[in-house]
Write a protein that holds these residues in place. Structure first.
Motif, PDB file in Angstrom:
ATOM      1  N   LEU A  10       0.857  -1.190   0.000  1.00  0.00           N
ATOM      2  CA  LEU A  10       0.000   0.000   0.000  1.00  0.00           C
ATOM      3  C   LEU A  10       0.893   1.241   0.000  1.00  0.00           C
ATOM      4  O   LEU A  10       1.623   1.486   0.962  1.00  0.00           O
ATOM      5  CB  LEU A  10      -0.905  -0.020   1.231  1.00  0.00           C
ATOM      6  N   ILE A  66      -6.437   2.495   6.313  1.00  0.00           N
ATOM      7  CA  ILE A  66      -6.836   1.875   5.045  1.00  0.00           C
ATOM      8  C   ILE A  66      -8.157   2.466   4.555  1.00  0.00           C
ATOM      9  O   ILE A  66      -8.340   2.746   3.372  1.00  0.00           O
ATOM     10  CB  ILE A  66      -6.943   0.351   5.215  1.00  0.00           C
ATOM     11  N   VAL A 104      -6.458  -5.395   4.141  1.00  0.00           N
ATOM     12  CA  VAL A 104      -6.284  -4.539   2.957  1.00  0.00           C
ATOM     13  C   VAL A 104      -7.057  -5.104   1.783  1.00  0.00           C
ATOM     14  O   VAL A 104      -7.729  -4.368   1.040  1.00  0.00           O
ATOM     15  CB  VAL A 104      -4.788  -4.397   2.625  1.00  0.00           C
TER      16      VAL A 104
END
Length: 466
Positions: A352, A383, A458
């Protein structure tokens, strides 16, 4: 003949120096040396011709003493003290100026004064103020509705006068000294608030409390770093150290125990500052979540634990494009180092790209969270803010994140899940239990997911986004 000597004492570590210097070599602190003048009598060493008494030893095996605890019926205060006041106990209460220490102790001593002691007599409570006059305390008592409480007030900074007053009358049950930094001992040639004055005044008052058998509250000021002002030896001498914390921008106050010889440490009591003084918060989780809004990205509910009390709080995150050479990191109510670690794990283990963004993290309500169990909730909020997808409003999250991205077990998981269920949450992210660990939690209303790795969380958001 007494001979006066001048030395300089460090207010942080009590190291002694013959002359002033800018930095303390013992602890490394700057500008902490304070002048102290003491009188030393020649030949004051213990004489070898005078013998002391021989002490008697006792075995470890034996019937323990059962302490009687005087309760105030202020449940938040009694919980932090371990269930009430123990006879001869000494409690040090510290906090920022104006945070409400005097208000809390005035309400507490008024509550104790209405109780009955172990002997069946009404509790005798004394309140000595070195910062305010008797009229000022009366005005506060009238505002709080405590004017009828049978509390004896006096205003003095002279420790000798205070001790003589306590010795002359009937032995009290509770004594409040507000504050220890204002007390003055006439045998010490230094100003009130200095290291020698605080140490000597604290020692004399504590010895009197142990000898006479009353509970003693000492109010202490804190430094700009948030630690109690004066020598650290005071914290070692007392039985309990309480910190009264809170943000002036919020009406919540946290009474936190950091030391307690008669109860658990890391216990907290939650209060709300109102026009009528401090009011107890019986269900802090519901109060901290009262202003939470659903369907907003970057908001996640953390199922935390403060001492033995489960508490649900909202963690808010904001991720925005960076406009400067270095991305900003701002944390309110959390640990900046753990945020940096979580961001590094999200980049290295989950792919990420979030490290180049400006990151803002906030714990709603003014509460400060230090336990590693908040890692997964912080990561979930980040997130959510990064993907612009809101976290489900009925989801509670907790778990520790390792450097490889694995989600590790945390203490008292059943207690956290029960609190989440009680407040109406229907799903939770929690770590997988260790092998051999049994659970006492079973519910049809709360669905518990156990992601083993942060990448699983995620993928849930990325899959929903796609």
């Amino acid at each position: 003949m007494a001979k006066k000597t001048t030395r300089f004492i460090c207010s942080e570590c009590c190291a002694s120096y013959p002359k002033w210097q800018g930095k303390c070599d013992a602890c490394g602190a700057w500008n902490t040396l304070e002048e102290e003048v003491s009188s030393t009598a020649e030949g004051s060493k213990l004489s070898t011709g005078v013998k002391g008494r021989v002490l008697e030893f006792a075995n470890l095996k034996g019937a323990p003493t059962v302490f009687f605890r005087l309760k105030s019926d202020i449940e938040e205060l009694d919980r932090v003290c371990g269930g009430g006041l123990v006879k001869s106990s000494v409690i040090l209460v510290g906090g920022d100026p104006g945070i409400g220490k005097s208000t809390l102790l005035l309400q507490a001593v008024a509550a104790f004064a209405k109780k009955t002691t172990q002997s069946g007599k009404p509790a005798r409570c004394l309140y000595f103020s070195g910062e305010e006059s008797v009229d000022q305390i009366r005005l506060r008592a009238q505002r709080l509705g405590l004017a009828e409480a049978p509390v004896s007030l006096a205003s003095s900074i002279n420790v000798r006068d205070i001790m003589e007053t306590i010795e002359a009358g009937e032995t009290p049950d509770v004594v409040v000294i507000d504050s220890i930094q204002t007390m003055y001992v006439d045998t010490v040639e230094s100003a009130p608030g200095t290291v020698s004055q605080v140490r000597t005044a604290g020692n004399e008052l504590i010895r009197l409390a142990k000898r006479k058998g009353f509970s003693l509250f000492l109010v202490g000021h804190v430094t700009k770093e948030g630690t109690l002002a004066g020598p650290r030896v005071i914290e070692h001498m007392v039985d309990t150290v309480l910190y009264f914390e809170g943000d002036r921008g919020h009406h919540f106050r946290i009474l936190r125990a950091v030391k307690n010889r008669f109860g658990a440490t890391d216990e907290i009591g939650v209060f709300e500052m109102t026009e009528k003084g401090l009011a107890e918060v019986k269900n802090p989780s519901a109060l901290f979540l009262a202003e939470r809004r659903g369907n907003i990205s970057g908001s996640c509910v953390f199922a935390g634990l403060e001492g033995s009390r489960p508490m649900l709080v909202e963690i808010q995150a904001l991720v925005s494009p960076s406009t400067g050479a270095a991305p900003r990191r701002a944390v309110v109510g959390g640990d900046n180092n753990r945020l940096s670690m979580i961001l590094a794990v999200m980049e290295a283990r989950c792919g990420l790209s979030i490290g180049s963004k400006d990151i803002f993290l906030n714990v709603a309500g003014g509460l400060r969270i230090t336990e590693p169990a908040a890692d997964l909730a912080v990561a979930t909020a980040l997130i959510s803010a990064f993907t612009h997808l809101p976290v489900p409003a009925d989801l509670a999250v907790f778990g520790e994140i390792g450097l490889s991205g694995e989600i590790r077990a945390v203490p008292q998981m059943d207690l956290r899940l029960k609190e989440a269920e009680k407040l109406g949450f229907s799903q939770a992210f929690a770590p997988a239990r260790l092998a051999g660990k049994k659970t006492s939690f079973a519910s049809n209303r709360l669905k518990v997911r156990e992601p083993g790795h942060l990448k699983s969380v995620v993928d849930l958001f990325m899959g929903a986004k796609n």
